[in-house]
Structures are given as C-alpha cells and as structure tokens.
Scaffold this active site. Structure first.
Site, PDB file in Angstrom:
ATOM      1  CG  ASP A 179      -0.455   0.153   2.449  1.00  0.00           C
ATOM      2  OD1 ASP A 179       0.534   0.532   2.549  1.00  0.00           O
ATOM      3  OD2 ASP A 179      -1.289   0.297   3.609  1.00  0.00           O
ATOM      4  CB  CYS A 228       0.280  -2.756   4.388  1.00  0.00           C
ATOM      5  SG  CYS A 228      -0.152  -3.835   6.132  1.00  0.00           S
ATOM      6  CB  THR A 230       1.292  -3.315  10.753  1.00  0.00           C
ATOM      7  OG1 THR A 230       0.016  -3.765  10.150  1.00  0.00           O
ATOM      8  CG2 THR A 230       0.919  -2.145  11.580  1.00  0.00           C
TER       9      THR A 230
HETATM   10  C1  RB5 Z   1      -2.492   2.325   6.413  1.00  0.00           C
HETATM   11  O1  RB5 Z   1      -2.613   3.493   7.355  1.00  0.00           O
HETATM   12  C2  RB5 Z   1      -2.422   1.174   7.526  1.00  0.00           C
HETATM   13  O2  RB5 Z   1      -3.573   0.915   7.813  1.00  0.00           O
HETATM   14  C3  RB5 Z   1      -1.890  -0.032   6.694  1.00  0.00           C
HETATM   15  O3  RB5 Z   1      -0.682   0.187   5.970  1.00  0.00           O
HETATM   16  C4  RB5 Z   1      -1.846  -1.456   7.515  1.00  0.00           C
HETATM   17  O4  RB5 Z   1      -0.636  -1.293   8.376  1.00  0.00           O
HETATM   18  C5  RB5 Z   1      -2.888  -2.085   7.894  1.00  0.00           C
HETATM   19  O5  RB5 Z   1      -3.057  -3.175   8.369  1.00  0.00           O
END
Ligand code: RB5
Length: 147
Positions: free
Chosen positions: A8, A65, A67
């Site tokens: 992401d 992403c 986390t």
């Molecule tokens: C995006 O802000 C964040 O929620 C995403 O990158 C991830 O950590 C979701 O699990």
C-alpha cells in the site's frame, strides 16, 4: 525465483529497496502495485499477489503495508495462501521450514530496510522440511477446504 510484490501507500520506499536488492540477487520481480503514495486500500494488493501465487504466475509473494497485518490478512483469504508477518529472521526461517508459507508480509513502519532485506533473504533461501510438518500444513489447508 520469480517473486510477486504488492504494497500500500505506506510502503513505497521499502518496496523500492527490496526490489533493487532482489534484482541484484538475480530474482525476477513482478510488481503488482501500488506505485502511488496516495492513500489506498491494502486488501486489493494482498488479493492480487495472493491470486498470482495460487495461479503460479509467481513462485512466492512479498507484501508490505504499514504493519504487514492487514495485507497478510487479505492474502490469507485467497484459497491456497499461507501468509505470515515477520519482523525478524527466526520467524521467517520457521515460517518456511515448518509452515511452508508462500507469502511473506512486512511492516514498513515496523522494520528498517536492512532488517527487511535480512528477513527476505532468510525467507527466500529456506526450504520446507516436510515430514510431520506436511501433515500439519495439510490440516491447516483442510480447514480452508471445508468452508
Ligand atoms: C494504512 O494506514 C495502514 O492501516 C496499513 O498500511 C496497514 O498497516 C494495515 O494493516
């Protein structure tokens, strides 16, 4: 190895570093996006990479992403995917030896680039041990097949 990578908006920098590193090591990379830093929905990329692994478009998947959590949860909804979040090399090694994981997830807000490269290296270079672990992986997949 042919590796599918998806992420992401939180993970563009880390993805670029990982791609460069893996290309230097001779791997072929298929980038499933995103390549924009506009806020986006990580499940779309977890799904894309998960489906690519199951369809054998790629041998393994790497997802990033913030986390590693959301994107791995999404990938795990694709039948045939065993995705795990790893923040250190020991878990990455065991996820291959014992769990035959086919997708590795990383948290761009959790691990630095050098640690991420170490985790990726161990994960890509560790084989599944089979034997009693195959029985356990089969039991995991049976749960999915019963749904
Ligand atoms: C995006 O802000 C964040 O929620 C995403 O990158 C991830 O950590 C979701 O699990």
């Amino acid at each position: 190895m042919r590796i599918g990578i998806g992420n992401d908006h939180s993970a563009l920098e880390l993805k670029a570093e990982i791609i460069e590193y893996l290309k230097e090591k001779g791997h072929e990379i298929v980038d499933y996006g995103t390549n924009s830093n506009e806020s986006c929905d990580y499940p779309l990329y977890g799904e894309k990479v998960g489906k690519a692994v199951v369809a054998k478009e790629v041998d393994r998947g790497i997802l990033i992403c913030g986390t590693g959590l959301g994107i791995s949860l999404a990938a795990n909804k694709v039948k045939g995917i065993r995705a795990v979040v790893c923040s250190e090399p020991y878990t990455a090694k065991m996820s291959r030896e014992h769990n035959d994981c086919n997708v590795l997830a990383l948290g761009a807000r959790v691990v630095g680039a050098e640690l991420a490269k170490m985790i990726v290296d161990v994960w890509l270079n560790t084989e599944f041990e089979g034997g009693r672990h195959q029985r356990r992986v089969d039991l995991i997949m049976n749960i999915e097949n019963q749904q």
